[in-house]
Enzyme design. Structure first.
Site, PDB file in Angstrom:
ATOM      1  CG  HIS A  44      -1.907  -1.224   0.962  1.00  0.00           C
ATOM      2  ND1 HIS A  44      -2.955  -1.209   0.605  1.00  0.00           N
ATOM      3  CD2 HIS A  44      -1.950  -2.161   1.743  1.00  0.00           C
ATOM      4  CE1 HIS A  44      -3.874  -2.650   0.603  1.00  0.00           C
ATOM      5  NE2 HIS A  44      -2.899  -2.975   1.194  1.00  0.00           N
ATOM      6  CG  HIS A  65      -6.847  -3.532   2.500  1.00  0.00           C
ATOM      7  ND1 HIS A  65      -5.479  -3.756   3.273  1.00  0.00           N
ATOM      8  CD2 HIS A  65      -6.858  -2.237   2.408  1.00  0.00           C
ATOM      9  CE1 HIS A  65      -5.298  -2.579   3.402  1.00  0.00           C
ATOM     10  NE2 HIS A  65      -6.159  -1.421   2.874  1.00  0.00           N
ATOM     11  CD  GLU A  94      -6.998   3.569  -0.571  1.00  0.00           C
ATOM     12  OE1 GLU A  94      -7.964   3.948  -0.118  1.00  0.00           O
ATOM     13  OE2 GLU A  94      -6.014   2.778  -0.526  1.00  0.00           O
TER      14      GLU A  94
END
Length: 207
Positions: A47, A57, A170
């Protein structure tokens, strides 16, 4: 063909989630040792930087990286400027045209490249998930480390997006990217047991 790299750089100063594995690169063998090549190794959390989350996750029964179809991470994407928002809600998104894009990237402009890990971020309200799903969105990307508040344990946005079959990207770097339509490529690695994967995310102008 003009491409825009929207990935965060990986290096000694790359910020990571507090307490997570720091990024580290070192040579395992040098040319002096091998006589022919340098060979390096990387240690980091999956991540780190620009990455995708697998459902595993946040759900022990969820799909892992190897289970996810690649077409989620390639194709038409729309960048939306939400830089004045402290939270992205369905009512906020109603003010934008999604123009049939299956991938939505949110530009909050709150975490610049080279800055330390943020203390607070704009988050995604769970009601945004159903709104995005009703418009055929399959992937939501953000330029911050998470779709949820950084202190969240419930991860309501992660779960709401998963419930509506929307995948998560992300840590994008959308500085200087003009809102509009693009082609996105952000392919994850085929990590068999992975709960996430770093990606090299690239935009090119949609034609």
């Amino acid at each position: 063909m003009k491409m825009i790299d929207v990935s965060r750089r990986l290096g000694p100063d790359t910020p990571v989630w507090p307490g997570d594995t720091p990024y580290r690169y070192q040579l395992s063998w040098s040319m002096e040792e091998t006589g022919s090549v340098n060979v390096g190794q990387v240690e980091m959390s999956v991540h780190t930087g620009t990455h995708v989350d697998a459902p595993y996750h946040f759900d022990s029964n969820g799909e892992k990286m190897i289970d996810l179809p690649l077409d989620i991470y390639m194709g038409k994407a729309i960048v939306l400027d939400v830089s004045n928002a402290t939270e992205v809600t369905a009512s906020l998104l109603e003010g934008f045209s999604l123009d049939g894009a299956e991938r939505v990237l949110l530009k909050t402009d709150t975490w610049k490249e080279g800055e330390p890990f943020p203390e607070t971020i704009p988050s995604i309200h769970p009601d945004a998930a159903s709104y995005l799903a009703s418009h055929g969105v399959r992937l939501l990307g953000v330029d911050v480390p998470s779709v949820d508040p950084l202190d969240s344990k419930e991860l309501a946005a992660h779960h709401a997006l998963h419930t509506h079959s929307i995948h998560i990207l992300e840590g994008l770097n959308l500085e200087g990217v003009t809102p509009g339509l693009y082609e996105l490529t952000a392919l994850p690695l085929p990590i068999v047991e992975g709960d996430g994967s770093p990606v090299r995310a690239v935009l090119r102008y949609y034609e």
